[in-house]
Write a protein that holds these residues in place. Structure first.
Motif, PDB file in Angstrom:
ATOM      1  N   UNK A   1      -5.060 -14.508   8.510  1.00  0.00           N
ATOM      2  CA  UNK A   1      -5.215 -13.057   8.347  1.00  0.00           C
ATOM      3  C   UNK A   1      -3.900 -12.398   7.952  1.00  0.00           C
ATOM      4  N   UNK A   2      -2.808 -12.820   8.631  1.00  0.00           N
ATOM      5  CA  UNK A   2      -1.497 -12.244   8.317  1.00  0.00           C
ATOM      6  C   UNK A   2      -1.053 -12.652   6.913  1.00  0.00           C
ATOM      7  N   UNK A   3      -1.363 -13.897   6.536  1.00  0.00           N
ATOM      8  CA  UNK A   3      -0.995 -14.344   5.182  1.00  0.00           C
ATOM      9  C   UNK A   3      -1.704 -13.497   4.128  1.00  0.00           C
ATOM     10  N   UNK A   4      -3.006 -13.215   4.373  1.00  0.00           N
ATOM     11  CA  UNK A   4      -3.747 -12.388   3.418  1.00  0.00           C
ATOM     12  C   UNK A   4      -3.157 -10.977   3.345  1.00  0.00           C
ATOM     13  N   UNK A   5      -2.797 -10.425   4.517  1.00  0.00           N
ATOM     14  CA  UNK A   5      -2.197  -9.084   4.524  1.00  0.00           C
ATOM     15  C   UNK A   5      -0.876  -9.080   3.778  1.00  0.00           C
ATOM     16  N   UNK A   6      -0.061 -10.100   4.036  1.00  0.00           N
ATOM     17  CA  UNK A   6       1.222 -10.187   3.334  1.00  0.00           C
ATOM     18  C   UNK A   6       1.004 -10.364   1.841  1.00  0.00           C
ATOM     19  N   UNK A   7      -0.040 -11.172   1.480  1.00  0.00           N
ATOM     20  CA  UNK A   7      -0.320 -11.387   0.062  1.00  0.00           C
ATOM     21  C   UNK A   7      -0.726 -10.078  -0.607  1.00  0.00           C
ATOM     22  N   UNK A   8      -1.615  -9.298   0.094  1.00  0.00           N
ATOM     23  CA  UNK A   8      -2.018  -8.011  -0.471  1.00  0.00           C
ATOM     24  C   UNK A   8      -0.821  -7.074  -0.593  1.00  0.00           C
ATOM     25  N   UNK A   9      -0.011  -7.024   0.453  1.00  0.00           N
ATOM     26  CA  UNK A   9       1.179  -6.175   0.413  1.00  0.00           C
ATOM     27  C   UNK A   9       2.125  -6.627  -0.699  1.00  0.00           C
ATOM     28  N   UNK A  10       2.270  -7.978  -0.822  1.00  0.00           N
ATOM     29  CA  UNK A  10       3.140  -8.501  -1.856  1.00  0.00           C
ATOM     30  C   UNK A  10       2.625  -8.160  -3.238  1.00  0.00           C
ATOM     31  N   UNK A  11       1.280  -8.222  -3.414  1.00  0.00           N
ATOM     32  CA  UNK A  11       0.701  -7.875  -4.708  1.00  0.00           C
ATOM     33  C   UNK A  11       0.962  -6.411  -5.042  1.00  0.00           C
ATOM     34  N   UNK A  12       0.779  -5.531  -4.035  1.00  0.00           N
ATOM     35  CA  UNK A  12       1.038  -4.106  -4.255  1.00  0.00           C
ATOM     36  C   UNK A  12       2.504  -3.859  -4.610  1.00  0.00           C
ATOM     37  N   UNK A  13       3.375  -4.506  -3.825  1.00  0.00           N
ATOM     38  CA  UNK A  13       4.811  -4.345  -4.080  1.00  0.00           C
ATOM     39  C   UNK A  13       5.171  -4.884  -5.460  1.00  0.00           C
ATOM     40  N   UNK A  14       4.557  -6.032  -5.811  1.00  0.00           N
ATOM     41  CA  UNK A  14       4.854  -6.632  -7.104  1.00  0.00           C
ATOM     42  C   UNK A  14       4.460  -5.714  -8.250  1.00  0.00           C
ATOM     43  N   UNK A  15       3.255  -5.098  -8.127  1.00  0.00           N
ATOM     44  CA  UNK A  15       2.811  -4.184  -9.175  1.00  0.00           C
ATOM     45  C   UNK A  15       3.739  -2.980  -9.283  1.00  0.00           C
TER      46      UNK A  15
END
Length: 413
Positions: free
Chosen positions: A279-293
């Motif tokens: 769950x935390x990995x998915x949250x970090x991935x979503x956050x990372x995707x947002x930050x990346x964009x």
């Protein structure tokens, strides 16, 4: 008079004594049935009178004799020389009511039941990791118990409290052990003894011992005798095991439950941690995707701005470069022209000096037939520097010669 006899001779003699003694034949023997068993068509019984007992047998008959009944047996006493044992062989039996021993057992059982000692006993805990066994340390019972437990659950702690398990002092010894262990830290007490006759197990029908088992705050497992044997300790304990081996299996059941629950708990924790991690990995991935964009958009804007600045800077630098290049080229041309003019002037002056030096070159004069005078490595310019006998060197264009001054002629002023 001392006689020497072999075992066989003594056995045969005793057999003869028993066979010849009329008082031992056609006897009616009374007592209480302590044990009864059957083999093929024969009946085997132990007839007791207090603490004295004798083995009895009825050949080719399966008699309906109940344990604890008071009976009268009619037969003869026999001595068997092969096993040197005395047996009462009977041909008839008569039931004469209940025996005193059995009556006392039933009365004491009813008394203890009325006091509630057979109910609400402390039950075994869900998990067992440590037990204390009250038994004889030298008997086979403790070895059977430990073998069964350690075969499956070697992590269970087993301590032995040594006591007597047979005889007049056995009950008192076991009562003392149970009372002492009330302060111990353990999961269960195992009261352990192997099989034996009813007389061997009599100590476990003691009232004080049964009371100590019933009032123990620590759960007691009663593992006494064989599965068919019942004592008052069996009724008063929270858990009855037919044999010491069965007691070991009871302990194993709760020990394995402990190991199983620990494993299940460990699996649950591991699965929970894995789910939380996912769950935390998915949250970090979503956050990372947002930050990346966001960073990508910022980077694109910054890159476009930097490109524009770089292009303007390049244009300005190029114009400045062309301007400076023109200036440098003009300055270079002026410097080259001034250097040429200066070179030409210096060249003319150098030519004049070279001509003058050539005219003044002593070698040129020497080449015209003159010679240079040298004394001690120094050029002689005046005759005053010489004297009669001076050694000199004459240097010509093509070599030199040594000479000695023999006469000096000085020019008058």
């Amino acid at each position: 008079m001392n006689r020497t006899m072999s075992v066989r001779q003594l056995s045969l003699y005793l057999k003869g004594v028993f066979d010849d003694e009329e008082l031992l034949h056609d006897v009616t023997l009374t007592g209480e049935v302590a044990e009864v068993s059957y083999s093929d068509k024969h009946t085997f019984a132990v007839l007791a009178d207090g603490d004295v007992s004798i083995r009895c047998i009825h050949f080719s008959s399966r008699d309906a004799i109940e344990k604890g009944a008071r009976v009268a047996l009619r037969g003869s006493v026999r001595f068997y020389d092969k096993r040197t044992g005395v047996t009462f062989c009977y041909t008839e039996f008569f039931v004469d009511g209940k025996g005193d021993k059995n009556a006392k057992f039933i009365a004491l059982k009813n008394k203890l039941m009325g006091m509630g000692y057979f109910e609400n006993r402390p039950r075994l805990p869900r998990y067992i990791a440590d037990v204390i066994v009250i038994t004889s340390p030298d008997g086979a019972a403790i070895r059977d118990f430990m073998r069964v437990v350690y075969d499956k659950c070697p992590f269970v702690g087993i301590r032995v409290y040594p006591v007597k398990v047979q005889g007049s002092e056995a009950a008192r010894s076991i009562v003392r052990a149970i009372n002492d262990l009330q302060r111990a830290r353990t999961d269960a007490i195992v009261l352990c003894r192997g099989g034996g006759s009813d007389e061997d197990l009599d100590c476990f029908n003691d009232e004080q011992l049964a009371t100590a088992v019933a009032t123990s705050r620590i759960p007691v497992i009663s593992a006494i005798g064989h599965e068919v044997d019942y004592t008052l300790c069996d009724f008063c304990s929270g858990t009855r095991a037919g044999t010491p081996s069965i007691a070991g299996e009871i302990v194993n059941g709760r020990a394995l439950r402990l190991a199983s629950d620990i494993q299940n708990g460990s699996n649950a924790v591991r699965n929970g941690m894995a789910a939380l991690y996912t769950k935390r990995v998915k949250r970090v991935a979503r956050f990372g995707s947002t930050v990346t964009k966001a960073v990508s958009a910022k980077a694109d804007n910054a890159f476009y701005g930097i490109g524009s600045i770089m292009r303007r800077g390049l244009y300005a630098t190029r114009a400045k470069f062309y301007t400076l290049t023109g200036r440098l080229q003009a300055t270079a041309r002026r410097l080259m022209s001034a250097a040429a003019r200066r070179f030409d002037g210096k060249h003319a002056a150098t030519e004049k000096l070279c001509a003058l030096l050539k005219a003044l070159d002593p070698n040129r004069i020497i080449e015209n037939g003159y010679a240079a005078v040298v004394k001690d490595g120094k050029s002689i310019k005046s005759v005053s520097e010489l004297s009669d006998g001076s050694e000199i060197t004459l240097v010509f264009a093509d070599g030199s010669a040594s000479a000695v001054i023999t006469k000096l002629n000085k020019r008058l002023k």
